[in-house]
Design a protein around this motif. Structure first.
Motif, PDB file in Angstrom:
ATOM      1  N   ASP A   1       0.850  -1.187   0.000  1.00  0.00           N
ATOM      2  CA  ASP A   1       0.000   0.000   0.000  1.00  0.00           C
ATOM      3  C   ASP A   1       0.889   1.242   0.000  1.00  0.00           C
ATOM      4  O   ASP A   1       1.596   1.509   0.961  1.00  0.00           O
ATOM      5  CB  ASP A   1      -0.905  -0.011   1.231  1.00  0.00           C
ATOM      6  N   THR A   2       0.876   1.994  -1.084  1.00  0.00           N
ATOM      7  CA  THR A   2       1.678   3.218  -1.175  1.00  0.00           C
ATOM      8  C   THR A   2       0.800   4.469  -1.228  1.00  0.00           C
ATOM      9  O   THR A   2       1.216   5.512  -1.704  1.00  0.00           O
ATOM     10  CB  THR A   2       2.582   3.158  -2.424  1.00  0.00           C
ATOM     11  N   THR A   3      -0.416   4.346  -0.709  1.00  0.00           N
ATOM     12  CA  THR A   3      -1.374   5.454  -0.744  1.00  0.00           C
ATOM     13  C   THR A   3      -1.028   6.526   0.287  1.00  0.00           C
ATOM     14  O   THR A   3      -0.732   6.220   1.442  1.00  0.00           O
ATOM     15  CB  THR A   3      -2.798   4.932  -0.452  1.00  0.00           C
TER      16      THR A   3
ATOM     17  N   ARG B   1      -2.151   9.073   2.923  1.00  0.00           N
ATOM     18  CA  ARG B   1      -3.325   9.339   3.765  1.00  0.00           C
ATOM     19  C   ARG B   1      -3.442  10.845   3.975  1.00  0.00           C
ATOM     20  O   ARG B   1      -2.464  11.491   4.366  1.00  0.00           O
ATOM     21  CB  ARG B   1      -3.184   8.661   5.121  1.00  0.00           C
TER      22      ARG B   1
ATOM     23  N   TYR C   1       2.135   8.502   5.234  1.00  0.00           N
ATOM     24  CA  TYR C   1       2.173   7.247   4.505  1.00  0.00           C
ATOM     25  C   TYR C   1       2.465   6.108   5.473  1.00  0.00           C
ATOM     26  O   TYR C   1       3.199   6.293   6.448  1.00  0.00           O
ATOM     27  CB  TYR C   1       3.308   7.251   3.464  1.00  0.00           C
TER      28      TYR C   1
ATOM     29  N   SER D   1       6.886   2.111   3.494  1.00  0.00           N
ATOM     30  CA  SER D   1       7.086   1.200   2.368  1.00  0.00           C
ATOM     31  C   SER D   1       8.323   1.605   1.592  1.00  0.00           C
ATOM     32  O   SER D   1       8.426   2.748   1.134  1.00  0.00           O
ATOM     33  CB  SER D   1       5.869   1.207   1.428  1.00  0.00           C
TER      34      SER D   1
END
Length: 424
Positions: A29-31, A33, A175, A178
């Motif tokens: 998950d590299t979204t 926030r 984030y 990651s």
């Protein structure tokens, strides 16, 4: 039947391999926030900007040893300390969170990278994402929480604790950690944050780089690979400062590391004491410290006495008797997470039942200078061409709070006066 330490170690290896295999199948998950409701107050829009940067394992002497030319030049226009003294234990999670909170590890609760909580009856590990993102494990008030509580926006490009809602607060932008997010993308994101409209622009930003720690562990602090990692970090910081420069904002940079790195005796490790019965005790960590938790308090003194009789190349402490300068004794243990018995190896020895790796950290910082970290700072808030003596990392917190004009709301271990003289 009494489990042996070797059996226990083998089970840990199998568990780690199982976790690793599972992680490979989990999508990364590299979204980013983003809390779209938060805004800087009008008063906070006028405040300075601070980017707190950490290069994991960047030992106090690496910049000059390996000629990190950009960092040396930047620090000439600002402040550089002889070293920065990490808190004990000198490992990653406790010290990053100490820098963020101004509290010693035994006071904020992250007492090691891996530890056991007697009340929860659970183990915290930096590799266990469910624990990392659970705010109940974290004490203190991190700088990004302090800022958000006072209507100043903050952003985290990775920092220990930033994935959790500490005091039910997260930074406006963050984030999940990651390595899949490449460094150039991280730098671009920081630039984008600083290019936002004033009411949505973060004034406090964290930025984390995992090298040269990986290289130091794998190859040792004297290796060419570590030199290359140091120069890579140097290049990253230069790119970051150049990107920030294009925004035209008066940004202050604080460059730190969590700990240093040292070479250890690989040929003569200390075998884990066979007296430790894993039916009676929990041993969540070893290496540069063995942390022993008793399932039954009645078993503590018999084991302690046996270990004291046979100890070679290491010290044995009851939790109440850990040296005061480590801030790691029973009276410091606010969340009851430190082991009942602590074994501390004499550098360069480490505990291991197999040949250990090349580079280690975690030793007592006041005894092993290689554990010392780096501190440099530059920007409009800082004096120029300033050299200062070594100081403890708990003192970063009040300095950054002062630059940002934030009121410290909790009792902390850091003292404002320690770094007062480096500010204009």
């Amino acid at each position: 039947m009494k489990k042996t330490i070797i059996q226990y170690s083998f089970l840990l290896v199998l568990l780690a391999l199982s976790n690793w295999a599972g992680a490979q199948q989990t999508p990364v998950d590299t979204t980013q926030r983003v809390n779209k409701q938060n805004k800087n107050s009008v008063a906070q829009q006028q405040k300075p900007y601070v980017i707190l940067i950490s290069a994991d394992g960047f030992r106090y002497d690496y910049a000059e040893k390996y000629q990190a030319t950009h960092l040396l030049e930047l620090s000439k226009n600002g402040v550089q300390s002889a070293s920065m003294i990490p808190s004990y234990p000198s490992v990653t999670f406790p010290n990053h969170y100490t820098i963020a909170t101004g509290l010693y590890p035994a006071h904020h609760g992250l007492v090691n990278n891996t530890f056991y909580d007697k009340v929860k009856k659970e183990k915290y590990s930096m590799s266990a994402k469910d624990k990392v993102r659970d705010g109940s494990w974290y004490g203190g008030t991190p700088l990004w929480v302090l800022a958000e509580q006072q209507n100043m926006l903050a952003a985290n490009m990775f920092w220990v604790g930033s994935e959790a809602a500490v005091k039910n607060v997260r930074s406006t932008y963050y984030y999940d950690y990651s390595e899949q997010i490449k460094v150039d993308q991280r730098i671009q994101t920081v630039k984008e944050w600083l290019s936002l409209p004033e009411e949505r622009r973060p004034h406090f930003i964290t930025f984390y780089v995992s090298e040269p720690d990986h290289a130091g562990h794998s190859y040792g602090p004297e290796a060419k690979e570590t030199e290359r990692a140091v120069k890579m970090v140097d290049s990253v910081i230069f790119k970051l400062t150049e990107a920030v420069k294009t925004t035209g904002l008066p940004v202050n940079f604080v460059f730190v590391s969590d700990h240093g790195m040292t070479s250890v005796d690989r040929e003569n490790p200390i075998p884990m004491p066979t007296a430790i019965d894993l039916e009676k005790f929990i041993v969540p960590s070893s290496g540069t410290m063995v942390d022993i938790q008793a399932k039954d308090k009645a078993d503590i003194l018999p084991l302690y006495n046996e270990l004291k009789k046979t100890a070679k190349d290491y010290d044995v402490y009851l939790k109440a008797d850990v040296p005061a300068e480590l801030h790691y004794s029973a009276k410091d243990d606010r969340m009851d997470r430190i082991g009942d018995i602590i074994l501390l190896p004499h550098w360069p020895k480490v505990f291991s039942n197999r040949k250990p790796g090349v580079g280690y950290h975690g030793f007592e910082p006041l005894k092993v200078k290689d554990m010392h970290a780096t501190f440099m700072a530059w920007g409009p808030a800082f004096k120029k061409n300033t050299k200062i003596p070594s100081f403890e990392n708990v003192n970063i917190y009040p300095m950054i709070a002062q630059i940002l004009g934030l009121k410290i709301t909790d009792e902390i271990d850091g003292k404002k006066e320690v770094l007062q003289n480096i500010l204009k």
